[in-house]
Design a protein around this motif. Structure first.
Motif, short mmCIF file in Angstrom:
data_model
loop_
_atom_site.label_atom_id
_atom_site.label_comp_id
_atom_site.label_asym_id
_atom_site.label_seq_id
_atom_site.Cartn_x
_atom_site.Cartn_y
_atom_site.Cartn_z
N ALA A 110 -37.30 -21.64 -16.53
CA ALA A 110 -38.57 -22.28 -16.19
C ALA A 110 -38.81 -22.25 -14.69
CB ALA A 110 -38.57 -23.72 -16.70
N VAL A 111 -37.79 -22.62 -13.91
CA VAL A 111 -37.93 -22.65 -12.45
C VAL A 111 -38.16 -21.25 -11.90
CG1 VAL A 111 -36.71 -23.14 -10.29
CG2 VAL A 111 -36.61 -24.78 -12.19
N SER A 112 -37.42 -20.27 -12.43
CA SER A 112 -37.56 -18.89 -11.96
C SER A 112 -38.96 -18.36 -12.23
CB SER A 112 -36.52 -18.00 -12.65
OG SER A 112 -36.73 -16.64 -12.35
N LEU A 113 -39.50 -18.65 -13.40
CA LEU A 113 -40.82 -18.15 -13.77
C LEU A 113 -41.91 -18.81 -12.92
CD1 LEU A 113 -42.09 -16.15 -15.68
CD2 LEU A 113 -42.10 -17.91 -17.45
N LEU A 114 -41.76 -20.10 -12.65
CA LEU A 114 -42.73 -20.78 -11.79
C LEU A 114 -42.73 -20.18 -10.39
CD1 LEU A 114 -42.22 -24.50 -12.90
CD2 LEU A 114 -44.27 -23.10 -13.23
N LYS A 115 -41.56 -19.88 -9.86
CA LYS A 115 -41.48 -19.24 -8.55
C LYS A 115 -42.17 -17.89 -8.57
CE LYS A 115 -37.20 -21.41 -6.90
NZ LYS A 115 -35.77 -21.19 -6.55
N ARG A 116 -41.91 -17.12 -9.62
CA ARG A 116 -42.50 -15.78 -9.70
C ARG A 116 -44.02 -15.84 -9.76
NH1 ARG A 116 -44.44 -11.87 -9.02
NH2 ARG A 116 -44.08 -9.77 -9.83
N LEU A 117 -44.54 -16.92 -10.34
CA LEU A 117 -45.99 -17.08 -10.47
C LEU A 117 -46.60 -17.84 -9.29
CD1 LEU A 117 -46.12 -17.81 -14.28
CD2 LEU A 117 -47.30 -15.92 -13.14
N GLY A 118 -45.80 -18.06 -8.26
CA GLY A 118 -46.32 -18.70 -7.05
C GLY A 118 -46.43 -20.20 -7.13
N LEU A 119 -45.69 -20.82 -8.07
CA LEU A 119 -45.77 -22.27 -8.26
C LEU A 119 -44.41 -22.94 -8.07
CD1 LEU A 119 -48.09 -22.34 -11.42
CD2 LEU A 119 -48.73 -22.90 -9.06
N GLY A 120 -43.52 -22.29 -7.36
CA GLY A 120 -42.18 -22.84 -7.18
C GLY A 120 -42.18 -24.21 -6.54
N GLY A 121 -43.10 -24.44 -5.63
CA GLY A 121 -43.17 -25.74 -4.95
C GLY A 121 -43.80 -26.84 -5.77
N ARG A 122 -44.30 -26.50 -6.96
CA ARG A 122 -44.98 -27.50 -7.80
C ARG A 122 -44.19 -27.80 -9.08
NH1 ARG A 122 -50.41 -27.73 -6.32
NH2 ARG A 122 -50.32 -29.76 -7.36
N ALA A 123 -42.94 -27.40 -9.14
CA ALA A 123 -42.16 -27.51 -10.38
C ALA A 123 -42.06 -28.92 -10.91
CB ALA A 123 -40.76 -26.94 -10.16
N GLU A 124 -42.06 -29.93 -10.04
CA GLU A 124 -41.92 -31.32 -10.48
C GLU A 124 -43.27 -32.04 -10.58
OE1 GLU A 124 -39.05 -32.09 -11.63
OE2 GLU A 124 -38.30 -30.16 -10.90
N ASP A 125 -44.35 -31.32 -10.33
CA ASP A 125 -45.68 -31.92 -10.42
C ASP A 125 -46.18 -31.91 -11.87
OD1 ASP A 125 -45.52 -32.14 -7.72
OD2 ASP A 125 -46.97 -30.56 -7.28
N ALA A 126 -47.04 -32.87 -12.16
CA ALA A 126 -47.68 -32.90 -13.48
C ALA A 126 -48.75 -31.82 -13.56
CB ALA A 126 -48.30 -34.27 -13.73
N LEU A 127 -48.94 -31.30 -14.74
CA LEU A 127 -49.93 -30.23 -14.94
C LEU A 127 -51.32 -30.66 -14.48
CD1 LEU A 127 -50.42 -27.36 -16.27
CD2 LEU A 127 -51.18 -28.64 -18.27
N GLU A 128 -51.69 -31.91 -14.76
CA GLU A 128 -53.04 -32.37 -14.46
C GLU A 128 -53.33 -32.44 -12.96
OE1 GLU A 128 -53.45 -36.20 -16.21
OE2 GLU A 128 -52.02 -37.18 -14.84
N SER A 129 -52.28 -32.37 -12.13
CA SER A 129 -52.48 -32.41 -10.68
C SER A 129 -52.83 -31.05 -10.10
CB SER A 129 -51.23 -32.96 -9.99
OG SER A 129 -50.15 -32.02 -10.07
N LEU A 130 -52.75 -30.00 -10.91
CA LEU A 130 -53.00 -28.64 -10.45
C LEU A 130 -54.47 -28.27 -10.60
CD1 LEU A 130 -49.89 -28.61 -10.71
CD2 LEU A 130 -50.08 -26.28 -11.63
N SER A 131 -54.90 -27.30 -9.81
CA SER A 131 -56.23 -26.72 -10.00
C SER A 131 -56.29 -25.99 -11.33
CB SER A 131 -56.54 -25.75 -8.86
OG SER A 131 -55.70 -24.61 -8.96
N LEU A 132 -57.50 -25.71 -11.80
CA LEU A 132 -57.65 -25.02 -13.08
C LEU A 132 -57.00 -23.64 -13.04
CD1 LEU A 132 -61.31 -25.96 -14.09
CD2 LEU A 132 -59.17 -26.96 -14.92
N GLY A 133 -57.12 -22.95 -11.90
CA GLY A 133 -56.49 -21.63 -11.79
C GLY A 133 -54.98 -21.71 -11.88
#
Length: 300
Positions: A110-133
């Protein structure tokens, strides 16, 4: 290879899929395009086993699909379906564990995939806190987290900016290069044309065209030619030639090959020819042509 052979499906007595046959090869990106109500989502749901076909077959590597083989599928629906308040890495790891990954490996994946998709720094954030993109990127990660053999994505690039499209594309290409089948639908024809190796065009529940991208461009659509010379205004006077654009010494025109060769011969007699080349149709033009042909057939 994923194959559909003569798949039919009806709703309340109305047939929505008519002998749909298509294939998506391992190691390639296959684009599945069509207008609203064309049959894309119904076809994808039959592939996934969410819906049953009235007739026809769905095969993977020549074998009929079973519930066990479908556990190796990854699916991204057009509608977001993740937990809005759950941290990203936690819910991706949870999804991986549902597919048999041990806890530590699921978290690492999970952590590796988030990093690859440019979201490594948001791994502990809730989904609803992210932009739609960025939520869209997480949807892609959810489909990929268990390393599926077949990846089916419904509008994966919707809402993504150009940089995000490139990031997601890189991840999908890597997954395909590992031997997976990757099939995705999109209404963004320019994106599909640029990204896909193979294309399937569906309309009114029928496959209208299918094959490698460049082969489709050779087979379908209106052939055009570009001529660059000293002055191209005279091209409009050549019989059986329709000029779409003409500025100074450049002309872009539609014609059968014989008429195009007449234009080239006339240009050579008038002076130096700087360039003369066929211009293959875009996917948008092919889509319009095959859709119009299908409409004419249905009207007969």
């Amino acid at each position: 290879m994923l194959e559909l052979r003569k798949v039919c499906r009806s709703y309340s007595g109305r047939q929505v899929l008519h002998d749909v046959s298509l294939s998506a090869a391992r190691g390639q990106l296959t684009g599945f395009v069509g207008g609203n109500g064309a049959g894309k989502t119904t076809t994808m749901r039959i592939i996934l086993g969410v819906l049953n076909a009235d007739s026809g077959q769905v095969l993977l590597d020549g074998e009929a699909l079973s519930p066990a083989s479908r556990t190796r599928f990854g699916y991204m629906p057009e509608e977001r379906g993740l937990y809005p308040k759950m941290p990203l890495a936690e819910q991706l790891a949870y999804l991986a564990r549902l597919h048999g990954f041990p806890r530590s490996r699921a978290r690492a994946r999970a952590v590796s995939l988030l990093k690859r998709l440019g979201l490594g720094g948001r791994a502990e954030d809730a989904l609803e806190s992210l932009s739609l993109g960025n939520q869209q990127r997480v949807q892609v990660a959810a489909a990929l987290v268990h390393q599926p053999d077949v990846l089916v994505l419904d509008e994966p690039f919707s809402g993504l900016d150009p940089m995000a499209v490139e990031v997601v594309l890189g991840v999908l290409r890597e997954h395909a290069a590992g031997g997976a089948v990757v099939l995705f639908s999109s209404h963004q024809l320019d994106v599909v044309e640029r990204l896909c190796d193979d294309l399937v065009i569906i309309g009114s529940g029928r496959v209208l065209a299918a094959g490698p991208r460049e082969e489709l461009r050779e087979r379908h659509g209106t052939r055009r030619y570009e001529l660059i010379t000293e002055d191209a205004g005279w091209v409009r006077m050549i019989p059986n030639v329709a000029v779409d654009e003409q500025t100074g010494g450049r002309a872009l025109f539609r014609a059968e090959e014989e008429a195009a060769q007449q234009v080239l011969a006339a240009a050579a007699q008038r002076g130096p020819v700087r360039s003369f080349r066929p211009v293959l149709p875009t996917l948008s033009e092919i889509f319009k042509d095959v859709s119009a042909e299908n409409a004419e057939e249905l009207a007969r």
